[in-house]
Scaffold this motif. Sequence first.
Motif, mmCIF file in Angstrom:
data_model
loop_
_atom_site.group_PDB
_atom_site.id
_atom_site.type_symbol
_atom_site.label_atom_id
_atom_site.label_comp_id
_atom_site.label_asym_id
_atom_site.label_seq_id
_atom_site.Cartn_x
_atom_site.Cartn_y
_atom_site.Cartn_z
ATOM 1 N N ALA A 101 -8.976 -5.465 -15.297
ATOM 2 C CA ALA A 101 -7.827 -5.137 -16.136
ATOM 3 C C ALA A 101 -6.668 -6.096 -15.923
ATOM 4 O O ALA A 101 -5.710 -6.069 -16.667
ATOM 5 C CB ALA A 101 -7.372 -3.710 -15.866
ATOM 6 N N ALA A 102 -6.727 -6.926 -14.901
ATOM 7 C CA ALA A 102 -5.646 -7.869 -14.620
ATOM 8 C C ALA A 102 -6.224 -9.248 -14.408
ATOM 9 O O ALA A 102 -7.346 -9.402 -13.937
ATOM 10 C CB ALA A 102 -4.866 -7.432 -13.375
ATOM 11 N N THR A 103 -5.452 -10.264 -14.789
ATOM 12 C CA THR A 103 -5.839 -11.638 -14.513
ATOM 13 C C THR A 103 -4.730 -12.282 -13.705
ATOM 14 O O THR A 103 -3.553 -11.995 -13.898
ATOM 15 C CB THR A 103 -6.070 -12.449 -15.805
ATOM 16 N N ILE A 138 -1.549 -7.829 -16.825
ATOM 17 C CA ILE A 138 -2.274 -6.558 -16.793
ATOM 18 C C ILE A 138 -2.546 -6.182 -18.242
ATOM 19 O O ILE A 138 -1.632 -6.121 -19.063
ATOM 20 C CB ILE A 138 -1.471 -5.468 -16.069
ATOM 21 N N ARG A 139 -3.818 -5.955 -18.552
ATOM 22 C CA ARG A 139 -4.250 -5.746 -19.929
ATOM 23 C C ARG A 139 -4.627 -4.301 -20.208
ATOM 24 O O ARG A 139 -5.070 -3.579 -19.329
ATOM 25 C CB ARG A 139 -5.438 -6.646 -20.240
ATOM 26 N N ASP A 140 -4.479 -3.924 -21.467
ATOM 27 C CA ASP A 140 -4.887 -2.605 -21.940
ATOM 28 C C ASP A 140 -6.413 -2.542 -21.913
ATOM 29 O O ASP A 140 -7.075 -3.436 -22.446
ATOM 30 C CB ASP A 140 -4.380 -2.403 -23.368
ATOM 31 N N PRO A 141 -6.998 -1.522 -21.292
ATOM 32 C CA PRO A 141 -8.453 -1.450 -21.208
ATOM 33 C C PRO A 141 -9.129 -1.199 -22.558
ATOM 34 O O PRO A 141 -10.312 -1.478 -22.719
ATOM 35 C CB PRO A 141 -8.710 -0.289 -20.245
ATOM 36 N N ASN A 142 -8.381 -0.715 -23.551
ATOM 37 C CA ASN A 142 -8.974 -0.404 -24.851
ATOM 38 C C ASN A 142 -9.053 -1.590 -25.797
ATOM 39 O O ASN A 142 -10.017 -1.745 -26.523
ATOM 40 C CB ASN A 142 -8.207 0.742 -25.524
ATOM 41 N N ASN A 143 -8.000 -2.445 -25.802
ATOM 42 C CA ASN A 143 -7.998 -3.566 -26.747
ATOM 43 C C ASN A 143 -7.729 -4.916 -26.096
ATOM 44 O O ASN A 143 -7.580 -5.907 -26.783
ATOM 45 C CB ASN A 143 -6.988 -3.310 -27.869
ATOM 46 N N ASN A 144 -7.671 -4.949 -24.775
ATOM 47 C CA ASN A 144 -7.476 -6.176 -24.004
ATOM 48 C C ASN A 144 -6.124 -6.857 -24.241
ATOM 49 O O ASN A 144 -5.912 -7.982 -23.838
ATOM 50 C CB ASN A 144 -8.629 -7.166 -24.238
ATOM 51 N N GLY A 186 10.461 -12.610 -13.396
ATOM 52 C CA GLY A 186 10.633 -11.449 -14.259
ATOM 53 C C GLY A 186 9.364 -10.673 -14.494
ATOM 54 O O GLY A 186 8.265 -11.089 -14.121
ATOM 55 N N ILE A 187 9.565 -9.531 -15.128
ATOM 56 C CA ILE A 187 8.472 -8.671 -15.549
ATOM 57 C C ILE A 187 8.722 -8.299 -17.008
ATOM 58 O O ILE A 187 9.853 -7.990 -17.392
ATOM 59 C CB ILE A 187 8.347 -7.419 -14.654
ATOM 60 N N GLU A 188 7.675 -8.400 -17.826
ATOM 61 C CA GLU A 188 7.755 -8.029 -19.232
ATOM 62 C C GLU A 188 6.784 -6.889 -19.482
ATOM 63 O O GLU A 188 5.664 -6.908 -18.991
ATOM 64 C CB GLU A 188 7.386 -9.210 -20.123
ATOM 65 N N ILE A 189 7.225 -5.890 -20.251
ATOM 66 C CA ILE A 189 6.380 -4.757 -20.597
ATOM 67 C C ILE A 189 6.208 -4.744 -22.108
ATOM 68 O O ILE A 189 7.185 -4.841 -22.858
ATOM 69 C CB ILE A 189 7.001 -3.436 -20.101
ATOM 70 N N TYR A 190 4.948 -4.626 -22.546
ATOM 71 C CA TYR A 190 4.592 -4.663 -23.962
ATOM 72 C C TYR A 190 4.068 -3.304 -24.402
ATOM 73 O O TYR A 190 3.472 -2.564 -23.615
ATOM 74 C CB TYR A 190 3.493 -5.712 -24.197
ATOM 75 N N ASP A 191 4.244 -2.984 -25.698
ATOM 76 C CA ASP A 191 3.677 -1.747 -26.213
ATOM 77 C C ASP A 191 2.210 -1.966 -26.599
ATOM 78 O O ASP A 191 1.670 -3.056 -26.433
ATOM 79 C CB ASP A 191 4.509 -1.186 -27.369
ATOM 80 N N ARG A 192 1.569 -0.938 -27.110
ATOM 81 C CA ARG A 192 0.139 -1.026 -27.442
ATOM 82 C C ARG A 192 -0.162 -1.996 -28.566
ATOM 83 O O ARG A 192 -1.287 -2.461 -28.706
ATOM 84 C CB ARG A 192 -0.398 0.357 -27.796
ATOM 85 N N GLN A 193 0.844 -2.327 -29.374
ATOM 86 C CA GLN A 193 0.661 -3.295 -30.456
ATOM 87 C C GLN A 193 0.948 -4.729 -30.015
ATOM 88 O O GLN A 193 0.908 -5.650 -30.815
ATOM 89 C CB GLN A 193 1.543 -2.937 -31.656
#
Length: 85
Positions: free
Chosen positions: A13-15, A23-29, A45-52
């Motif tokens: 789940a992470a590269t 860190i990737r979403d397990p459903n859509n990578n 820094g740290i960036e947080i992304y939504d499911r889209q």
Amino acid sequence: MLLAVAGLGVAGAATFEEREILIRDPNNNAVRIKLTTNPENGSAGIEIYDRQGRRRIVLGTRADDDLPGLFYFDQNGNSKRQDND
């Protein structure tokens, strides 16, 4: 936290790259969390992304003085910055 991130890497789940951890979403990578450092200016820094895949939150240090900065993004990519001046 480092053990949790390492466990995600083992689970696929992470590269880990030279200056970032994804860190990737397990459903859509799609990338959901990105931890980065910039060797040219010393910022981190740290960036947080939504499911889209839209960036929603960024927390990091400013390159010029290492003060923290916090950015919130709406669904259209418009940001509001909160930092410690």
